[in-house]
Design a protein around this motif. Structure first.
Motif, short mmCIF file in Angstrom:
data_model
loop_
_atom_site.label_atom_id
_atom_site.label_comp_id
_atom_site.label_asym_id
_atom_site.label_seq_id
_atom_site.Cartn_x
_atom_site.Cartn_y
_atom_site.Cartn_z
N GLU A 86 0.83 -1.38 -0.24
CA GLU A 86 0.00 0.06 0.17
C GLU A 86 0.74 1.30 0.07
OE1 GLU A 86 -1.28 -0.59 3.64
OE2 GLU A 86 -3.19 -2.34 3.13
N PRO A 87 0.37 2.60 -0.80
CA PRO A 87 1.61 3.84 -0.23
C PRO A 87 2.10 3.89 0.81
CG PRO A 87 -0.52 3.85 -2.07
CD PRO A 87 -1.16 2.42 -1.29
N GLU A 88 1.15 3.19 2.09
CA GLU A 88 1.47 3.38 3.48
C GLU A 88 2.48 3.07 4.07
OE1 GLU A 88 -2.27 5.34 2.87
OE2 GLU A 88 -2.01 3.35 2.33
N ASP A 89 3.47 1.95 3.04
CA ASP A 89 4.16 1.34 3.57
C ASP A 89 5.67 1.85 2.81
OD1 ASP A 89 2.26 -1.39 2.31
OD2 ASP A 89 2.66 -1.37 4.09
N THR A 90 5.30 3.21 2.09
CA THR A 90 6.26 3.96 1.17
C THR A 90 7.20 4.32 3.24
OG1 THR A 90 5.08 4.21 -0.80
CG2 THR A 90 7.26 5.66 0.04
N ALA A 91 8.68 3.72 2.54
CA ALA A 91 9.38 4.03 3.21
C ALA A 91 10.77 3.93 3.02
CB ALA A 91 9.18 3.25 5.16
N VAL A 92 11.85 3.80 4.08
CA VAL A 92 13.27 3.91 4.05
C VAL A 92 13.40 2.14 5.18
CG1 VAL A 92 16.01 3.62 4.25
CG2 VAL A 92 14.25 5.46 3.41
N TYR A 93 13.74 1.63 4.76
CA TYR A 93 13.81 -0.10 5.08
C TYR A 93 14.85 -0.39 5.60
CZ TYR A 93 8.72 -1.17 4.04
OH TYR A 93 7.30 -0.94 4.24
N TYR A 94 15.11 -0.26 7.13
CA TYR A 94 16.52 -0.95 8.07
C TYR A 94 16.07 -2.63 8.68
CZ TYR A 94 16.58 4.05 7.02
OH TYR A 94 17.10 5.65 7.19
N CYS A 95 17.65 -3.43 8.10
CA CYS A 95 17.46 -4.52 9.04
C CYS A 95 18.27 -3.79 10.28
CB CYS A 95 17.77 -5.62 8.19
SG CYS A 95 19.85 -4.89 7.36
N VAL A 96 17.91 -4.92 11.37
CA VAL A 96 18.26 -4.47 12.24
C VAL A 96 19.29 -5.67 13.32
CG1 VAL A 96 17.54 -2.62 12.93
CG2 VAL A 96 16.49 -4.42 13.81
N ALA A 97 20.09 -5.82 13.69
CA ALA A 97 20.30 -7.05 14.88
C ALA A 97 20.65 -6.12 16.45
CB ALA A 97 21.40 -7.16 13.92
N ASP A 98 20.87 -7.61 16.84
CA ASP A 98 21.17 -7.77 18.35
C ASP A 98 21.12 -9.12 18.87
OD1 ASP A 98 20.37 -7.22 21.55
OD2 ASP A 98 20.98 -5.57 20.56
N ARG A 99 22.77 -8.86 19.31
CA ARG A 99 23.14 -10.08 20.52
C ARG A 99 22.21 -10.20 21.58
NH1 ARG A 99 29.18 -12.11 19.11
NH2 ARG A 99 29.08 -13.61 20.09
N ARG A 100 22.19 -9.65 22.47
CA ARG A 100 21.69 -9.79 23.86
C ARG A 100 20.18 -9.82 23.72
NH1 ARG A 100 23.82 -3.63 25.92
NH2 ARG A 100 22.62 -3.19 23.95
N LEU A 101 19.65 -9.73 23.01
CA LEU A 101 17.87 -9.93 23.25
C LEU A 101 17.81 -10.99 23.73
CD1 LEU A 101 16.33 -7.00 21.10
CD2 LEU A 101 16.46 -6.93 23.18
N ARG A 102 16.90 -11.42 24.77
CA ARG A 102 16.54 -12.39 24.72
C ARG A 102 15.22 -12.96 24.42
NH1 ARG A 102 20.82 -13.84 25.05
NH2 ARG A 102 21.99 -13.96 26.00
N VAL A 103 14.33 -11.48 24.44
CA VAL A 103 12.85 -11.46 23.95
C VAL A 103 12.93 -10.67 23.08
CG1 VAL A 103 11.73 -11.73 26.03
CG2 VAL A 103 12.11 -10.03 25.12
N LEU A 104 11.69 -11.06 21.49
CA LEU A 104 11.71 -10.31 21.09
C LEU A 104 11.28 -8.36 20.97
CD1 LEU A 104 10.25 -12.02 17.49
CD2 LEU A 104 12.54 -12.04 18.36
N SER A 105 11.64 -7.35 20.60
CA SER A 105 11.89 -6.05 21.17
C SER A 105 11.19 -5.00 19.66
CB SER A 105 12.27 -5.25 21.81
OG SER A 105 12.38 -4.53 21.71
N GLU A 106 9.86 -4.18 19.70
CA GLU A 106 9.38 -3.48 19.50
C GLU A 106 9.91 -2.20 19.25
OE1 GLU A 106 5.11 -3.85 18.73
OE2 GLU A 106 5.05 -5.12 19.22
N ASP A 107 11.26 -1.56 20.14
CA ASP A 107 11.87 -0.86 20.73
C ASP A 107 12.85 -0.55 19.95
OD1 ASP A 107 12.73 0.55 23.19
OD2 ASP A 107 12.67 1.58 21.62
N PRO A 108 13.28 0.07 19.01
CA PRO A 108 14.47 0.81 18.34
C PRO A 108 15.66 1.21 18.96
CG PRO A 108 13.11 2.87 17.78
CD PRO A 108 12.36 1.51 18.61
N ARG A 109 15.93 1.71 20.43
CA ARG A 109 16.88 1.45 20.57
C ARG A 109 17.11 0.44 21.35
NH1 ARG A 109 13.48 5.18 25.15
NH2 ARG A 109 12.01 3.49 24.47
#
Length: 124
Positions: A86-109
């Motif tokens: 959809e047009p609302e999906d227009t964006a720059v998409y970033y892949c991210v990684a983290d080694r310490r997380l024990r659960v999935l997170s929605e927080d970019p920090r």
């Protein structure tokens, strides 16, 4: 870990696209992976995340049922399959990684490593 995203481009409304993110420099299996996006003029927002094994994932409500995150640990590659765009999906998409997380997170920090981003533009 270094992340290189690709696969963006111009897509028609209702079309599909698959993004790829290739990781290098570290053991890919050690990282929780995810995708965020930044629409024009807006803040970055969570799209999807996947556990180290690929056995569990989470999605933003806005993409559930249309986007699928997956990974191939043998190829050090993360994917985001997008359908019914959809047009609302227009964006720059970033892949991210983290080694310490024990659960999935929605927080970019919570994600230490970010790729350079790939632009997806959905025409109406």
């Amino acid at each position: 870990v270094q992340l290189q995203a690709s696969g963006g481009g111009l897509v028609q409304f209702g079309g599909s696209r698959r993004l790829r993110c290739v990781a290098s420099g570290s053991n890919f299996r050690d990282y929780v992976m995810g995708w965020f996006r930044q629409p024009p003029g807006k803040e970055r927002e969570f799209v999807a995340a996947i556990t180290r094994s690929g056995g569990s994932d989470e999605y933003a409500d806005s993409v559930k049922g249309r986007f699928t995150i997956s990974r191939d640990n043998a190829k050090n590659t993360l994917y985001l399959q997008m359908i019914v765009l959809e047009p609302e999906d227009t964006a720059v998409y970033y892949c991210v990684a983290d080694r310490r997380l024990r659960v999935l997170s929605e927080d970019p920090r919570d994600y230490d490593y970010w790729g350079q981003g790939t632009q997806v533009t959905v025409s109406s």
